[in-house]
Write an enzyme that holds these catalytic residues in place. Structure first.
Site, short mmCIF file in Angstrom:
data_model
loop_
_atom_site.label_atom_id
_atom_site.label_comp_id
_atom_site.label_asym_id
_atom_site.label_seq_id
_atom_site.Cartn_x
_atom_site.Cartn_y
_atom_site.Cartn_z
N THR A 299 -26.77 90.07 -18.35
CA THR A 299 -25.59 89.37 -18.87
C THR A 299 -24.66 90.35 -19.57
O THR A 299 -23.51 90.02 -19.88
CB THR A 299 -25.99 88.25 -19.87
OG1 THR A 299 -24.81 87.67 -20.42
CG2 THR A 299 -26.81 88.77 -21.05
N PRO B 165 -38.97 99.11 -12.07
CA PRO B 165 -38.70 98.35 -10.84
C PRO B 165 -37.44 98.83 -10.13
O PRO B 165 -36.54 99.42 -10.76
CB PRO B 165 -38.50 96.92 -11.36
CG PRO B 165 -38.14 97.07 -12.79
CD PRO B 165 -38.79 98.32 -13.28
N HIS C 134 -36.83 99.97 -20.82
CA HIS C 134 -37.39 101.22 -20.28
C HIS C 134 -38.42 101.83 -21.23
O HIS C 134 -39.32 102.55 -20.80
CB HIS C 134 -36.28 102.22 -19.96
CG HIS C 134 -35.47 101.83 -18.76
ND1 HIS C 134 -34.85 102.75 -17.94
CD2 HIS C 134 -35.18 100.62 -18.22
CE1 HIS C 134 -34.21 102.12 -16.95
NE2 HIS C 134 -34.38 100.82 -17.11
N GLU D 294 -40.48 111.37 -20.41
CA GLU D 294 -40.01 110.09 -19.82
C GLU D 294 -38.50 110.08 -19.59
O GLU D 294 -38.00 109.58 -18.59
CB GLU D 294 -40.38 108.92 -20.74
CG GLU D 294 -41.86 108.59 -20.75
CD GLU D 294 -42.21 107.45 -21.71
OE1 GLU D 294 -41.36 106.57 -21.98
OE2 GLU D 294 -43.35 107.44 -22.23
N GLY E 124 -45.93 100.99 -23.12
CA GLY E 124 -45.69 100.17 -24.30
C GLY E 124 -44.55 100.68 -25.16
O GLY E 124 -43.99 101.75 -24.92
N ASP F 148 -25.00 85.74 -23.04
CA ASP F 148 -24.89 84.30 -22.76
C ASP F 148 -25.50 84.01 -21.39
O ASP F 148 -25.97 84.92 -20.72
CB ASP F 148 -23.42 83.86 -22.82
CG ASP F 148 -22.58 84.58 -21.77
OD1 ASP F 148 -23.14 85.24 -20.89
OD2 ASP F 148 -21.34 84.47 -21.83
N ASP G 231 -43.48 102.54 -27.68
CA ASP G 231 -44.16 103.60 -28.43
C ASP G 231 -43.28 104.81 -28.73
O ASP G 231 -43.77 105.87 -29.12
CB ASP G 231 -45.40 104.06 -27.66
CG ASP G 231 -45.04 104.64 -26.29
OD1 ASP G 231 -43.83 104.69 -25.96
OD2 ASP G 231 -45.96 105.04 -25.56
N ASP H 21 -22.03 91.28 -15.16
CA ASP H 21 -21.61 89.89 -15.36
C ASP H 21 -20.09 89.90 -15.20
O ASP H 21 -19.48 90.96 -15.08
CB ASP H 21 -22.02 89.47 -16.79
CG ASP H 21 -21.97 87.96 -17.00
OD1 ASP H 21 -21.43 87.25 -16.14
OD2 ASP H 21 -22.48 87.51 -18.05
N SER I 273 -17.24 88.47 -19.69
CA SER I 273 -18.51 88.11 -20.33
C SER I 273 -19.48 89.29 -20.41
O SER I 273 -20.60 89.15 -20.87
CB SER I 273 -19.13 86.95 -19.53
OG SER I 273 -20.37 86.58 -20.06
C1 HEM Z 1 -36.52 94.00 -11.83
C2 HEM Z 1 -36.06 94.37 -13.01
C3 HEM Z 1 -34.86 95.24 -13.24
C4 HEM Z 1 -34.20 96.09 -12.40
C5 HEM Z 1 -34.52 96.41 -10.95
C6 HEM Z 1 -33.10 96.65 -13.13
C7 HEM Z 1 -32.21 97.57 -12.62
C8 HEM Z 1 -31.08 97.98 -13.26
C9 HEM Z 1 -30.12 98.89 -12.70
C10 HEM Z 1 -30.22 99.56 -11.32
C11 HEM Z 1 -29.11 99.03 -13.60
C12 HEM Z 1 -27.87 99.88 -13.45
C13 HEM Z 1 -28.12 101.24 -14.02
C14 HEM Z 1 -27.00 102.21 -13.74
O1 HEM Z 1 -26.24 102.00 -12.82
O2 HEM Z 1 -26.89 103.19 -14.47
C15 HEM Z 1 -29.45 98.22 -14.73
C16 HEM Z 1 -28.67 98.09 -15.85
C17 HEM Z 1 -29.06 97.39 -16.96
N1 HEM Z 1 -30.29 96.80 -17.18
FE1 HEM Z 1 -31.66 96.42 -15.77
N2 HEM Z 1 -33.10 96.14 -14.40
C18 HEM Z 1 -34.16 95.29 -14.51
C19 HEM Z 1 -34.54 94.61 -15.64
C20 HEM Z 1 -33.94 94.74 -16.86
C21 HEM Z 1 -34.47 94.25 -18.11
C22 HEM Z 1 -35.82 93.53 -18.26
C23 HEM Z 1 -33.58 94.56 -19.08
C24 HEM Z 1 -33.66 94.32 -20.56
C25 HEM Z 1 -34.43 93.42 -21.14
C26 HEM Z 1 -32.48 95.22 -18.43
C27 HEM Z 1 -31.32 95.62 -19.03
C28 HEM Z 1 -30.27 96.25 -18.41
C29 HEM Z 1 -28.97 96.45 -19.02
C30 HEM Z 1 -28.53 95.91 -20.36
C31 HEM Z 1 -28.20 97.18 -18.12
C32 HEM Z 1 -26.78 97.70 -18.31
C33 HEM Z 1 -26.86 99.07 -18.95
C34 HEM Z 1 -25.53 99.70 -19.28
O3 HEM Z 1 -24.49 99.06 -19.19
O4 HEM Z 1 -25.54 100.89 -19.63
N3 HEM Z 1 -32.74 95.34 -17.09
N4 HEM Z 1 -30.65 97.60 -14.51
#
Ligand code: HEM
Length: 329
Positions: free
Chosen positions: A193, A162, A71, A90, A77, A257, A79, A248, A252
């Site tokens: 993961t 996204p 995010h 933000e 970027g 992983d 920053d 996941d 896990s």
């Molecule tokens: C199309 C791309 C992505 C979408 C639509 C997306 C969407 C989401 C959503 C909706 C959640 C749940 C948030 C919540 O319920 O509070 C989430 C969690 C998460 N996202 Fe993504 N994400 C994307 C890409 C990424 C990327 C690129 C990363 C890191 C490199 C990432 C890392 C994470 C992690 C680690 C969680 C778990 C956070 C937690 O347990 O607090 N995501 N994501």
């Protein structure tokens, strides 16, 4: 003849010197940028020891930091813009309301300010801390370049992240704007993961309203897991909205992983965007490759995190080194 070769070499040296001068204004990120700059303290070791202590008592910090890096870096970027407090920053944009881990960044910053005030940027702390947490969670150990500076801008209206219901094509188009390929898009989503979401994010899109049809469950979802979600985890009542769903398998969910990709193969992706990577023939091949080979995932995941960490960074005299991470100087 020999002197002609000499002349050629001299001309080349001059040309290189001119080129260096022309580009010299824009400083670059470097490995170990902080070496020798913090009154005898090893900046990266300080970050690592604080992350290690936090990880020992709160392992989900790895998920918080990975999501924070995404995010942070995807909006103007890497920053430090995400860290700023106040109305309209933000941090206040809807997708950022559930980002966690700010307190760890603040704690690291406070310790580094005690050791060497005004030296280490908040944006570098975010990247170093994420790197350390990933390795602690069984993921790859990788080097990152440092020397980022913090931007004096943080606006909620800049935040364009996204959607959880994106198709694979939409996700690829989104990451293309950050300079990422389709392969890198699939790798980046491998960050799922670790960590968790809440039922409200999947109830409509996957369990009870797939494709906009009332009552429809995503046919790509493994029926066994669909039934567990519908019966126990996310029953179709409002009060289940805040229940936790691991991205996941639970065993896990704190490990970096390739099990995430194996789950997609079995129809056990959680977010619609996750499962869509397997629904789409072009990304399915990549999922299959990463599911087969954890070593490949580990090494490529490290590379893509490094690439993400270098999106649109400020260096040299640009921006500032904040005194505290949640306020501009
Ligand atoms: C199309 C791309 C992505 C979408 C639509 C997306 C969407 C989401 C959503 C909706 C959640 C749940 C948030 C919540 O319920 O509070 C989430 C969690 C998460 N996202 Fe993504 N994400 C994307 C890409 C990424 C990327 C690129 C990363 C890191 C490199 C990432 C890392 C994470 C992690 C680690 C969680 C778990 C956070 C937690 O347990 O607090 N995501 N994501």
């Amino acid at each position: 003849m020999a002197s002609a070769r000499h002349m050629g070499a001299a001309a080349l040296m001059v040309a290189l010197a001119v080129l260096a001068l022309a580009t010299g204004g824009s400083a670059k990120l470097q490995h170990e940028f902080y070496k020798g700059k913090c009154n005898g303290s090893d900046v990266e070791a300080v970050v690592k020891s604080i992350v290690k202590a936090r990880f020992a008592r709160e392992a989900p910090i790895v998920a918080y930091l990975l999501r924070m890096q995404f995010h942070e870096c995807a909006v103007n970027g890497c920053d430090g813009g995400l860290l700023i407090d106040g109305p309209g920053t933000e941090k206040t944009a809807p997708p950022n309301l559930s980002v966690k881990g700010y307190d760890l960044i603040a704690a690291i910053k406070a310790e580094l300010e005690r050791r060497c005030p005004g030296v280490v940027s908040c944006s570098d702390i975010e990247i170093l801390a994420t790197r350390d947490a990933v390795a602690l969670a069984g993921g790859p150990a990788y080097k990152v370049r440092t020397g980022r500076r913090d931007r004096r801008r943080s606006r909620a209206s800049d935040v364009k992240l996204p959607g959880s219901e994106y198709t694979a094509a939409q996700a690829i188009a989104y990451y293309a704007k950050l300079g990422m390929s389709a392969y890198e898009t699939v790798l980046l989503l491998g960050a799922h993961t670790v960590g968790a979401t809440q039922c409200r994010v999947i109830k409509n899109s996957r369990l009870y309203g797939y494709g906009g049809k009332m009552g429809a469950t995503d046919p790509a979802m493994d029926p066994t897991i669909a039934s567990v979600y519908k019966k126990s985890v996310c029953p179709n009542v409002t009060k289940s909205d805040g229940n936790t769903v691991y991205l996941d398998d639970q065993w896990s969910a704190l490990k970096v992983d390739n099990n995430y990709y194996k789950n997609l193969q079995r129809g056990r992706g959680v977010l619609l965007v996750d499962q869509n990577l397997y629904r789409d023939g072009s990304t399915r091949k990549i999922v299959d490759q990463l599911a087969r080979n954890d070593g490949l995932f580990q090494s490529m995941f490290a590379k893509v995190l490094v690439k993400l960490s270098e999106v649109n960074v400020l260096t040299g005299k640009q921006g500032e080194i904040r005194k505290v991470c949640n306020k501009f100087n």
